[in-house]
Design a protein around this motif. Structure first.
Motif, PDB file in Angstrom:
ATOM      1  N   ARG A 122       0.630  -0.889   0.269  1.00  0.00           N
ATOM      2  CA  ARG A 122       0.059  -0.180   0.066  1.00  0.00           C
ATOM      3  C   ARG A 122       0.995   1.291  -0.069  1.00  0.00           C
ATOM      4  O   ARG A 122       2.078   1.240   0.672  1.00  0.00           O
ATOM      5  CB  ARG A 122      -0.833  -0.006   1.121  1.00  0.00           C
ATOM      6  CG  ARG A 122      -2.202  -1.031   0.742  1.00  0.00           C
ATOM      7  CD  ARG A 122      -3.382  -0.781   1.924  1.00  0.00           C
ATOM      8  NE  ARG A 122      -2.426  -1.754   3.327  1.00  0.00           N
ATOM      9  CZ  ARG A 122      -2.745  -1.389   4.212  1.00  0.00           C
ATOM     10  NH1 ARG A 122      -4.026  -0.751   4.497  1.00  0.00           N
ATOM     11  NH2 ARG A 122      -2.189  -2.030   5.650  1.00  0.00           N
ATOM     12  N   PRO A 123       0.184   2.623  -0.126  1.00  0.00           N
ATOM     13  CA  PRO A 123       1.414   3.152  -0.644  1.00  0.00           C
ATOM     14  C   PRO A 123       1.806   3.940   0.927  1.00  0.00           C
ATOM     15  O   PRO A 123       3.255   4.637   0.280  1.00  0.00           O
ATOM     16  CB  PRO A 123       0.003   4.523  -1.301  1.00  0.00           C
ATOM     17  CG  PRO A 123      -1.690   4.108  -1.192  1.00  0.00           C
ATOM     18  CD  PRO A 123      -0.744   2.623  -0.369  1.00  0.00           C
TER      19      PRO A 123
ATOM     20  N   ALA B  53       3.207   4.336  -9.286  1.00  0.00           N
ATOM     21  CA  ALA B  53       2.721   5.440  -9.113  1.00  0.00           C
ATOM     22  C   ALA B  53       3.386   6.424  -7.394  1.00  0.00           C
ATOM     23  O   ALA B  53       3.830   7.082  -7.458  1.00  0.00           O
ATOM     24  CB  ALA B  53       1.265   5.956  -9.747  1.00  0.00           C
ATOM     25  N   GLU B  54       3.103   5.025  -6.871  1.00  0.00           N
ATOM     26  CA  GLU B  54       3.131   5.395  -5.399  1.00  0.00           C
ATOM     27  C   GLU B  54       5.034   5.027  -5.416  1.00  0.00           C
ATOM     28  O   GLU B  54       5.647   5.548  -4.151  1.00  0.00           O
ATOM     29  CB  GLU B  54       3.140   4.181  -4.257  1.00  0.00           C
ATOM     30  CG  GLU B  54       1.447   4.796  -4.591  1.00  0.00           C
ATOM     31  CD  GLU B  54       0.210   5.980  -4.006  1.00  0.00           C
ATOM     32  OE1 GLU B  54       1.319   7.045  -3.302  1.00  0.00           O
ATOM     33  OE2 GLU B  54      -0.563   6.409  -4.198  1.00  0.00           O
TER      34      GLU B  54
ATOM     35  N   TRP C 174      -7.461  -1.342  -1.770  1.00  0.00           N
ATOM     36  CA  TRP C 174      -7.122   0.178  -2.056  1.00  0.00           C
ATOM     37  C   TRP C 174      -7.045  -0.364  -3.562  1.00  0.00           C
ATOM     38  O   TRP C 174      -7.307   1.013  -4.345  1.00  0.00           O
ATOM     39  CB  TRP C 174      -5.671  -0.035  -1.368  1.00  0.00           C
ATOM     40  CG  TRP C 174      -4.978   1.482  -2.221  1.00  0.00           C
ATOM     41  CD1 TRP C 174      -4.730   2.226  -2.710  1.00  0.00           C
ATOM     42  CD2 TRP C 174      -3.815   0.963  -3.386  1.00  0.00           C
ATOM     43  NE1 TRP C 174      -4.017   3.386  -3.013  1.00  0.00           N
ATOM     44  CE2 TRP C 174      -3.161   2.747  -3.894  1.00  0.00           C
ATOM     45  CE3 TRP C 174      -3.024  -0.066  -3.467  1.00  0.00           C
ATOM     46  CZ2 TRP C 174      -1.704   2.436  -4.281  1.00  0.00           C
ATOM     47  CZ3 TRP C 174      -1.466   0.363  -4.197  1.00  0.00           C
ATOM     48  CH2 TRP C 174      -0.937   1.919  -4.307  1.00  0.00           C
ATOM     49  N   LEU C 175      -6.434  -1.272  -4.227  1.00  0.00           N
ATOM     50  CA  LEU C 175      -6.897  -1.722  -5.647  1.00  0.00           C
ATOM     51  C   LEU C 175      -7.956  -1.721  -6.652  1.00  0.00           C
ATOM     52  O   LEU C 175      -8.431  -1.821  -7.995  1.00  0.00           O
ATOM     53  CB  LEU C 175      -6.009  -3.350  -6.089  1.00  0.00           C
ATOM     54  CG  LEU C 175      -4.297  -3.095  -5.852  1.00  0.00           C
ATOM     55  CD1 LEU C 175      -4.172  -4.444  -6.062  1.00  0.00           C
ATOM     56  CD2 LEU C 175      -3.976  -1.839  -6.977  1.00  0.00           C
TER      57      LEU C 175
ATOM     58  N   SER D   6      -3.466  -4.917 -14.681  1.00  0.00           N
ATOM     59  CA  SER D   6      -3.658  -3.250 -14.728  1.00  0.00           C
ATOM     60  C   SER D   6      -3.757  -2.965 -13.540  1.00  0.00           C
ATOM     61  O   SER D   6      -3.876  -1.420 -13.018  1.00  0.00           O
ATOM     62  CB  SER D   6      -4.903  -3.578 -15.167  1.00  0.00           C
ATOM     63  OG  SER D   6      -5.152  -4.327 -14.013  1.00  0.00           O
ATOM     64  N   ASP D   7      -2.641  -3.718 -12.006  1.00  0.00           N
ATOM     65  CA  ASP D   7      -2.790  -2.940 -11.294  1.00  0.00           C
ATOM     66  C   ASP D   7      -1.173  -2.434 -11.115  1.00  0.00           C
ATOM     67  O   ASP D   7      -1.194  -1.083 -10.494  1.00  0.00           O
ATOM     68  CB  ASP D   7      -2.606  -3.840  -9.863  1.00  0.00           C
ATOM     69  CG  ASP D   7      -3.962  -4.717  -9.914  1.00  0.00           C
ATOM     70  OD1 ASP D   7      -5.137  -3.865 -10.005  1.00  0.00           O
ATOM     71  OD2 ASP D   7      -4.345  -5.947  -9.564  1.00  0.00           O
TER      72      ASP D   7
ATOM     73  N   ARG E 119      -0.892   1.373 -10.742  1.00  0.00           N
ATOM     74  CA  ARG E 119      -1.039   2.495  -9.648  1.00  0.00           C
ATOM     75  C   ARG E 119      -0.036   2.090  -8.582  1.00  0.00           C
ATOM     76  O   ARG E 119       0.557   3.595  -7.813  1.00  0.00           O
ATOM     77  CB  ARG E 119      -2.531   1.540  -9.067  1.00  0.00           C
ATOM     78  CG  ARG E 119      -2.879   2.372  -7.833  1.00  0.00           C
ATOM     79  CD  ARG E 119      -4.596   2.113  -7.637  1.00  0.00           C
ATOM     80  NE  ARG E 119      -4.665   2.997  -6.620  1.00  0.00           N
ATOM     81  CZ  ARG E 119      -6.390   2.949  -5.525  1.00  0.00           C
ATOM     82  NH1 ARG E 119      -7.258   2.274  -6.587  1.00  0.00           N
ATOM     83  NH2 ARG E 119      -6.637   4.689  -5.531  1.00  0.00           N
TER      84      ARG E 119
END
Length: 315
Positions: free
Chosen positions: A162-163, A191-192, A237-238, A184-185, A188
């Motif tokens: 997680r972030p 990006a973090e 979160w996803l 596809s995840d 995301r």
């Protein structure tokens, strides 16, 4: 450099019997061997063998839990593999889970973020050969110094879902290791973490065209993993919270059969790679196309010879 990793040792095959496969991996195009640590082999011993059998390969732990060894022992174990594989070892660390830490190893599982962060901050100077003394927050160390300092300290990566942990990896580690995600995840997660840090992911691959069998095994694994609170939060979160709500409800009610049945086909297909060997290889390449640096393929049992499957999945 495009990396292509495999998770070893393979299930159901004695470790010494995997020597010839390991020796063949570089010629097949594999660049990495990653280990795991749950209730099978430990994370380090198989890598010591691989270092001898195929000295071209990069080695990594995915992951060594920070609770089940003291900080000093973790540094010693990492330094040993780093000495055997100079410049080719990545120490992946993470919190693991309450089942493994508390249930199986009788250690307290508390403040996982802080304990991983503090272990990382201990390992950096320890693996550089410095004397380490002080309070790190979640633990204290008194006058620890490695007697055998590796010529080149290993990279250290964090297991991150997680972030918060991904951002810690971006700030203080050499990269992040993640698990149970779809191609596809990847954007995301990327990006973090940021573009300049390595992203490794264990990719579960079930090379069979028996769709029902692959989904059946996938459901068993998904219900075992994604009901763990950290993985449940990861998939919330996803964006899979709604898809997995019925699974969680059945699991909480103690009905594992219903929990497995409640997992939608498309979720299994997103998270478990299956199909012909060619289709599986193409699917793993989708992860890379979406921003994954290093797939660490985990071959799931299909009844076929896993050694042949590893060879067939080579890039």
């Amino acid at each position: 450099m495009t990396r292509w990793g495999i998770t070893l040792p393979l299930t159901g095959i004695p470790l010494p019997a995997q020597r010839e496969l390991v020796k063949s991996l570089p010629d097949l195009g594999y660049t990495d061997v990653w280990s795991a640590e749950t209730a099978g082999t430990d994370a380090f011993t198989p890598l010591a063998l691989v270092a001898e059998w195929a000295p071209q390969l990069r080695l990594g732990t995915a992951i060594a839990p920070v609770y089940t060894r003291g900080p000093g022992l973790l540094a010693m174990s990492a330094a040993t593999i780093a000495e055997l594989a100079p410049g080719r070892f990545v120490l992946g660390i993470g919190s693991s889970s309450p089942v493994i830490v508390n249930g199986w190893n009788a250690r307290e599982f508390s403040e996982p973020f802080a304990h991983v962060r503090d272990t990382l901050r201990f390992l950096r100077p320890a693996l550089a050969g410095e004397k380490v003394d002080g309070d790190f927050g979640s633990f204290s160390v008194k006058r620890f110094k490695l007697e055998r300092v590796p010529e080149q300290a290993p990279q250290v990566m964090l297991a991150a879902l997680r972030p918060g942990m991904l951002r810690l990896a971006a700030r203080e580690a050499d990269g992040a290791i993640t698990n149970w995600l779809a191609p596809s995840d990847v954007p995301r997660v990327r990006a973090e973490l940021g573009a300049d840090k390595e992203l490794v992911a264990r990719v579960f691959v079930c090379p069979t065209e028996d769709v029902a069998a692959a989904r059946g095994l996938g459901r068993l694994l998904i219900s075992s993993y994604l009901t763990v609170p950290a993985y449940a939060a990861f998939h919330d979160w996803l964006g899979r919270g709604e898809d997995l709500a019925a699974m969680h409800a059945a699991w909480q009610a103690g009905d594992r059969k219903a929990a497995n049945a409640a997992i939608p086909d498309h979720v299994v297909d997103d998270l478990v790679v299956h199909g012909s060997v060619e289709q599986c290889r193409e699917r793993v390449c989708e992860y890379v196309a979406q921003g994954l640096d290093t797939p660490a393929i985990m071959v799931l049992p299909t009844g076929a010879d896993p050694i042949s499957q590893v060879k067939a999945l080579a890039p």
